[in-house]
Scaffold this active site. Structure first.
Site, mmCIF file in Angstrom:
data_model
loop_
_atom_site.group_PDB
_atom_site.id
_atom_site.type_symbol
_atom_site.label_atom_id
_atom_site.label_comp_id
_atom_site.label_asym_id
_atom_site.label_seq_id
_atom_site.Cartn_x
_atom_site.Cartn_y
_atom_site.Cartn_z
ATOM 1 N N GLU A 47 1.090 3.822 1.843
ATOM 2 C CA GLU A 47 1.629 4.201 3.153
ATOM 3 C C GLU A 47 2.852 3.354 3.508
ATOM 4 O O GLU A 47 3.876 3.865 3.966
ATOM 5 C CB GLU A 47 0.578 4.022 4.255
ATOM 6 N N CYS B 268 -2.215 -0.668 7.508
ATOM 7 C CA CYS B 268 -1.375 0.525 7.456
ATOM 8 C C CYS B 268 -1.370 1.263 8.791
ATOM 9 O O CYS B 268 -0.334 1.771 9.218
ATOM 10 C CB CYS B 268 -1.829 1.431 6.318
ATOM 11 N N HIS C 76 0.860 -1.186 0.000
ATOM 12 C CA HIS C 76 0.000 0.000 0.000
ATOM 13 C C HIS C 76 0.897 1.238 0.000
ATOM 14 O O HIS C 76 2.055 1.182 0.438
ATOM 15 C CB HIS C 76 -0.884 0.013 1.235
#
Length: 155
Positions: free
Chosen positions: A53, A84, A51
């Site tokens: 992040e 995350c 992801h």
């Protein structure tokens, strides 16, 4: 200043969209300098943890030589998910600034608020809704195009 960093995250999100990934971008900032950048890549890398992040935090950790991102802020175009949020806590980020809320998987208040859970060790400060309309519109455009070109199947 928050808007300038969020605009950089939006530009990174566009890079994700260009390769067929959900357009989410993120930057890690320390002392008003971007030290980490990331955009969604779980499909192209075949990595469920890729992801925006996580990618940005990995980049920042490599830059400073420490997994603890103390005194750093994360700007992300979409509200972080539980995975995350957990990584953000482990990295000890100071603030999380996000654009669009995520009513399906958001873990910063939309579905749950992991940062408000007193039993957890680290609590980053949340700043919600920075350039929310632009961040949300970018996601909406992406999914509209996907629906129109894939006959309804998304990813």
């Amino acid at each position: 200043m928050d808007e300038a960093f969020m605009r950089e995250a939006l530009a990174l999100a566009q890079r994700a969209a260009a390769i067929g990934e959900v357009p989410v971008g993120a930057v890690v900032v320390k002392e008003n300098m971007v030290i980490g950048r990331g955009y969604n890549r779980p499909i192209t890398t075949r990595d469920p943890t890729a992801h925006a992040e996580i990618v940005a935090m990995r980049d920042a950790a490599a830059e400073i030589g420490n997994y603890r991102l103390i005194d750093c802020d994360l700007y992300v175009t979409l509200e972080p998910c539980a995975m995350c949020a957990g990584a953000i806590m482990q990295a000890r980020l100071r603030r999380v600034i996000f654009g669009a809320a995520d009513p399906k998987t958001g873990s910063c208040g939309s579905v749950v608020d992991l940062f408000a859970e007193t039993r957890l060790n680290h609590h980053a400060t949340l700043v919600k809704g920075v350039l929310a309309d632009e961040c949300g519109a970018q996601l909406s455009r992406f999914f509209e195009v996907r629906r129109n070109t894939s006959g309804g199947g998304l990813l």
